[in-house]
Design an enzyme around this catalytic site. Sequence first.
Site, PDB file in Angstrom:
ATOM      1  N   LYS A   1      -7.452  11.782  -5.158  1.00  0.00           N
ATOM      2  CA  LYS A   1      -6.443  11.544  -6.193  1.00  0.00           C
ATOM      3  C   LYS A   1      -7.076  10.948  -7.457  1.00  0.00           C
ATOM      4  CE  LYS A   1      -4.808   6.925  -5.296  1.00  0.00           C
ATOM      5  NZ  LYS A   1      -3.850   5.947  -4.927  1.00  0.00           N
TER       6      LYS A   1
ATOM      7  N   LYS B   1      -9.193   1.590   1.616  1.00  0.00           N
ATOM      8  CA  LYS B   1      -9.881   0.577   0.801  1.00  0.00           C
ATOM      9  C   LYS B   1     -10.801  -0.297   1.638  1.00  0.00           C
ATOM     10  CE  LYS B   1      -7.188   0.462  -3.327  1.00  0.00           C
ATOM     11  NZ  LYS B   1      -6.150  -0.144  -4.139  1.00  0.00           N
TER      12      LYS B   1
ATOM     13  N   LYS C   1      -7.770   4.876 -10.954  1.00  0.00           N
ATOM     14  CA  LYS C   1      -8.454   3.925 -11.846  1.00  0.00           C
ATOM     15  C   LYS C   1      -9.775   3.479 -11.259  1.00  0.00           C
ATOM     16  CE  LYS C   1      -4.068   1.919 -12.416  1.00  0.00           C
ATOM     17  NZ  LYS C   1      -3.162   0.853 -12.130  1.00  0.00           N
TER      18      LYS C   1
HETATM   19  P1  TYM Z   1      -0.824   1.798  -8.984  1.00  0.00           P
HETATM   20  O1  TYM Z   1      -1.053   0.719  -9.992  1.00  0.00           O
HETATM   21  O2  TYM Z   1      -2.014   2.307  -8.230  1.00  0.00           O
HETATM   22  O3  TYM Z   1      -0.146   3.063  -9.657  1.00  0.00           O
HETATM   23  C1  TYM Z   1       1.048   2.957 -10.437  1.00  0.00           C
HETATM   24  C2  TYM Z   1       1.934   4.158 -10.180  1.00  0.00           C
HETATM   25  O4  TYM Z   1       1.226   5.376 -10.469  1.00  0.00           O
HETATM   26  C3  TYM Z   1       1.290   6.260  -9.343  1.00  0.00           C
HETATM   27  N1  TYM Z   1       0.020   7.014  -9.270  1.00  0.00           N
HETATM   28  C4  TYM Z   1      -0.058   8.344  -9.150  1.00  0.00           C
HETATM   29  N2  TYM Z   1       0.881   9.308  -9.079  1.00  0.00           N
HETATM   30  C5  TYM Z   1       0.459  10.593  -8.974  1.00  0.00           C
HETATM   31  N3  TYM Z   1      -0.854  10.956  -8.938  1.00  0.00           N
HETATM   32  C6  TYM Z   1      -1.832  10.021  -8.999  1.00  0.00           C
HETATM   33  N4  TYM Z   1      -3.122  10.373  -8.988  1.00  0.00           N
HETATM   34  C7  TYM Z   1      -1.452   8.643  -9.104  1.00  0.00           C
HETATM   35  N5  TYM Z   1      -2.151   7.476  -9.193  1.00  0.00           N
HETATM   36  C8  TYM Z   1      -1.229   6.493  -9.286  1.00  0.00           C
HETATM   37  C9  TYM Z   1       1.474   5.343  -8.143  1.00  0.00           C
HETATM   38  O5  TYM Z   1       2.067   6.022  -7.073  1.00  0.00           O
HETATM   39  C10 TYM Z   1       2.368   4.253  -8.709  1.00  0.00           C
HETATM   40  O6  TYM Z   1       3.726   4.640  -8.649  1.00  0.00           O
HETATM   41  N6  TYM Z   1       0.994  -0.897  -5.208  1.00  0.00           N
HETATM   42  C11 TYM Z   1       1.344  -0.214  -6.436  1.00  0.00           C
HETATM   43  C12 TYM Z   1       1.978  -1.125  -7.482  1.00  0.00           C
HETATM   44  C13 TYM Z   1       3.175  -1.846  -6.982  1.00  0.00           C
HETATM   45  C14 TYM Z   1       4.465  -1.309  -6.788  1.00  0.00           C
HETATM   46  C15 TYM Z   1       5.265  -2.405  -6.321  1.00  0.00           C
HETATM   47  C16 TYM Z   1       5.040  -0.033  -6.968  1.00  0.00           C
HETATM   48  C17 TYM Z   1       3.211  -3.167  -6.646  1.00  0.00           C
HETATM   49  N7  TYM Z   1       4.464  -3.504  -6.256  1.00  0.00           N
HETATM   50  C18 TYM Z   1       6.608  -2.226  -6.019  1.00  0.00           C
HETATM   51  C19 TYM Z   1       6.388   0.116  -6.662  1.00  0.00           C
HETATM   52  C20 TYM Z   1       7.165  -0.965  -6.195  1.00  0.00           C
HETATM   53  C21 TYM Z   1       0.080   0.348  -7.044  1.00  0.00           C
HETATM   54  O7  TYM Z   1      -0.999  -0.145  -6.810  1.00  0.00           O
HETATM   55  O8  TYM Z   1       0.297   1.344  -7.952  1.00  0.00           O
END
Ligand code: TYM
Length: 353
Positions: free
Chosen positions: A215, A129, A218
């Site tokens: 990947k 990022k 969003k």
């Molecule tokens: P975020 O908001 O990017 O994504 C949410 C969840 O979706 C999964 N994910 C994917 N899995 C498979 N293929 C993909 N292309 C894909 N894109 C997203 C992510 O792995 C995630 O599980 N930092 C985290 C949010 C967060 C969090 C936490 C997660 C904040 N605190 C504590 C677990 C525990 C995030 O930005 O996920």
Amino acid sequence: MRVVSGIQPTGNLHLGNYLGAIRNWVRMQDEMEEANRAQAAEGGSAAKKLNECLFFLADLHAISQPHVPAELKAATLEMTAALVACGIDPRRSVLFNQAQVPAHAELQWLLSGTARMGWLGRMTQWKDKAGKNREGQSVALFSYPVLQAADVLLYQATHVPVGEDQKQHLELARDIAQKFNNDFASEDSPVFTLPEPIIPPGAARIMSLRDGTAKMSKSDPSEMSRINLSDDADEIMRKVRKAKTDPEPLPSEAAGLDGRPEALNLVTIYAALAGQSVEAVLGEHGGQGFGAFKPALGELMVEVLAPIATRFNELRHDRESLDAILVRGASKAREWAAPTLSAAYNALGLVRP
Ligand code: TYM
């Protein structure tokens, strides 16, 4: 067992989020319910509910990058509606947004004394990022994984269902917990539990429909790169039809997908949606060209996603109910967070009123 996970309320919920994480959240919520029922049956009505799930909107994480405040507010409610539409039941799971539970930000600061700059500097998400412009990034983007560690350690999470891309952040959370326990707690009464990441074997990484090596995300500027859970049937069919592929037909065995990232991605998505192995999908569709496979994939996607989209559209404008869900969830989360937060303050020798 305590299951904890979060999602950033930016943009739409997409197929990668659903197959990589949210579907597992729902599965674990349902399994916890079963386990609690079995425990209650064994121990009578006085038995304590031992298994709990907490799911949250990571709105505090969302301010680590440029954002529009009014949009964040709306997106938090929309994402709440999307999670409920996917099957998260606010009566069985605690569903809330971080900003209503100040203990997340407080614990992040307490953990910042333990997290090391070098650990954070190695995070691939930070490197991706920030790119070449590290100096211009917010401090929050750099310390983002410390807040993520606080999110799970605060509740003594045992299991954290996430996609593959979050594995490194979870390993960091374990390192922080371990160092904090070593430095500030006795071996027989650690302050934090070490959380275990739960990653779905078949759908750990769902890739972009435009580039099988990136990947699904969003933040990809191209809408054609992802399937949103709010897309209607026509949009889904159009995006699948236009998905990037190669000219070869599908192989009959998984090894034949080596070096064909787009083909592998479409087969992986099909397998995850159908609840089959990649081998089983190739057994059925091997030899087919994409002209035949894509419509089959599109139809399967519509079949799985249409009921979610219908529920989402019913819920998304009901602001009052969505607000009420988050207020109720946050009140419970604040209660559950309190003992661990106190223990962390005490362990550090900080005096609180
Ligand atoms: P975020 O908001 O990017 O994504 C949410 C969840 O979706 C999964 N994910 C994917 N899995 C498979 N293929 C993909 N292309 C894909 N894109 C997203 C992510 O792995 C995630 O599980 N930092 C985290 C949010 C967060 C969090 C936490 C997660 C904040 N605190 C504590 C677990 C525990 C995030 O930005 O996920």
